[in-house]
Design a protein around this motif. Structure first.
Motif, PDB file in Angstrom:
ATOM      1  N   ASN A  57      13.880  -4.059  38.964  1.00 13.72           N
ATOM      2  CA  ASN A  57      14.713  -3.608  37.611  1.00 13.72           C
ATOM      3  C   ASN A  57      16.202  -3.611  38.115  1.00 13.72           C
ATOM      4  N   VAL A  59      18.860  -2.163  36.447  1.00 16.25           N
ATOM      5  CA  VAL A  59      19.333  -0.917  36.419  1.00 16.25           C
ATOM      6  C   VAL A  59      19.339  -0.250  37.758  1.00 16.25           C
ATOM      7  N   ASP A  77      20.988   6.878  33.278  1.00 16.23           N
ATOM      8  CA  ASP A  77      20.385   5.588  33.032  1.00 16.23           C
ATOM      9  C   ASP A  77      19.214   5.123  33.499  1.00 16.23           C
ATOM     10  N   VAL A  78      19.052   5.711  35.029  1.00 15.00           N
ATOM     11  CA  VAL A  78      17.573   5.707  35.784  1.00 15.00           C
ATOM     12  C   VAL A  78      16.537   6.248  34.918  1.00 15.00           C
ATOM     13  N   LYS A  80      16.247   7.051  31.922  1.00  9.33           N
ATOM     14  CA  LYS A  80      16.350   6.388  30.495  1.00  9.33           C
ATOM     15  C   LYS A  80      15.386   5.120  30.922  1.00  9.33           C
ATOM     16  N   GLU A  81      15.424   4.447  31.827  1.00 12.15           N
ATOM     17  CA  GLU A  81      15.078   3.199  32.046  1.00 12.15           C
ATOM     18  C   GLU A  81      13.616   3.439  32.450  1.00 12.15           C
ATOM     19  N   LYS A  82      13.102   4.558  33.310  1.00  5.72           N
ATOM     20  CA  LYS A  82      11.988   4.882  33.766  1.00  5.72           C
ATOM     21  C   LYS A  82      11.288   5.686  32.768  1.00  5.72           C
ATOM     22  N   LYS A  83      11.830   5.988  31.605  1.00  2.00           N
ATOM     23  CA  LYS A  83      11.179   7.099  30.748  1.00  2.00           C
ATOM     24  C   LYS A  83      10.745   8.352  31.081  1.00  2.00           C
TER      25      LYS A  83
END
Length: 297
Positions: A57, A59, A77-78, A80-83
């Motif tokens: 990934n 990000v 951001d991390v 958000k990316e990993k939910k």
């Protein structure tokens, strides 16, 4: 060949599926497992560094290359990316600390490297003042008769003008010597005295500069990460590098006299043996290499 093939397969396929299975079983991604499962320090931050660096990934990979001012946004951001829910304060705080340590280590290396690249300049008043300060700290009861004098050999320089001995490590070598002498004055004078031993003696200042090179190389290679990640909960500073240098000086003197070399001609051999010893200690993720309570109040 087989090992290389396995490494390629693991990094490309096996690791991905293992992570997927473990996440399915635990309900947590790899970052969550590391941040919640490891105590603060090197184990946690090295685990985060490895997880981010090996991620496909973009990000996550880029999180290793942000500067201090971007860390807070990067954490969001991390997540958000990993939910991962933003209200997971524990995850957010722990990742923030680890990213500060990672970016701080890189910044520290650049600062150390920049200082190393500064050549000693005898026309620079600040450089000269530091050199004289070193003499006064180590030899408080003896005045220098001149700026260029054989007296410099009394504290372990090779020539009448110490500036020639700083070529390899630049101003970093002098700053380290002054720092140790200033913050551990009694220890520095004791070690200087021991370095004049009739059989086991060595050139105090020259060895000190050599140990600056050792500290620098350990920082550059990344070997110093376990120590600094355990010692500093945030951004490592130049002070922490100097403190590690002090540890090396103190421990090398003990090592030298315990080994009892036949002569100074075997210095490189014992220097390398000491280097390997320190690298071995730094393989321990719980390593903390400091002088502790020896520091002056």
């Amino acid at each position: 060949m087989l090992l290389q093939l396995w490494g390629l397969l693991y990094s490309s396929y096996v690791r991905f599926w293992l992570k997927w299975v473990v996440r399915l079983l635990t309900g947590k991604c790899e970052l969550q497992r590391v941040l919640h499962g490891q105590k603060e320090g090197a184990r946690r931050t090295l685990g985060i560094e490895h997880s981010l660096g090996s991620s496909k990934n973009k990000v996550l990979r880029n999180a290793l290359h942000v500067d201090e001012a971007e860390v807070e946004k990067c954490v969001k951001d991390v997540m958000k990316e990993k939910k991962i829910e933003q209200k997971d304060i524990r995850f957010k705080t722990n990742l923030h600390i680890s990213l500060l340590q990672i970016t701080g280590y890189k910044k520290l290396y650049l600062n150390v490297e920049n200082l190393r690249k500064v050549p000693y300049d005898s026309d620079n008043e600040e450089h000269e003042e530091q050199l004289i300060e070193l003499w006064n700290l180590l030899m408080p009861h003896e005045n220098l008769k001149a700026r260029i004098t054989k007296q410099w050999c009394d504290i372990g320089f090779q020539s009448d003008d110490p500036k020639t001995d700083f070529r390899g490590m630049g101003l970093l070598g002098l700053v380290n010597l002054v720092y140790f002498s200033k913050h551990y004055t009694n220890e520095a004078r004791q070690i200087l005295s021991r370095s004049n031993h009739p059989k086991l003696g060595y050139s105090y200042a020259i060895v000190g500069i050599n140990l600056t090179e050792m500290a620098y190389s350990l920082l550059k290679s990344g070997d110093l990460k376990p120590h600094l990640y355990n010692v500093v909960s945030g951004l490592p500073q130049m002070e922490h590098f100097h403190q590690f240098y002090c540890y090396l000086v103190y421990e090398f003197d003990k090592f030298w006299f315990e080994e009892e070399p036949e002569s100074i001609m075997h210095f490189n051999q014992y220097r390398e043996k000491f280097h390997e010893k320190i690298k071995g200690l730094l393989l321990d993720y719980d390593a903390v290499l400091t002088l502790g309570d020896k520091k002056k109040p």
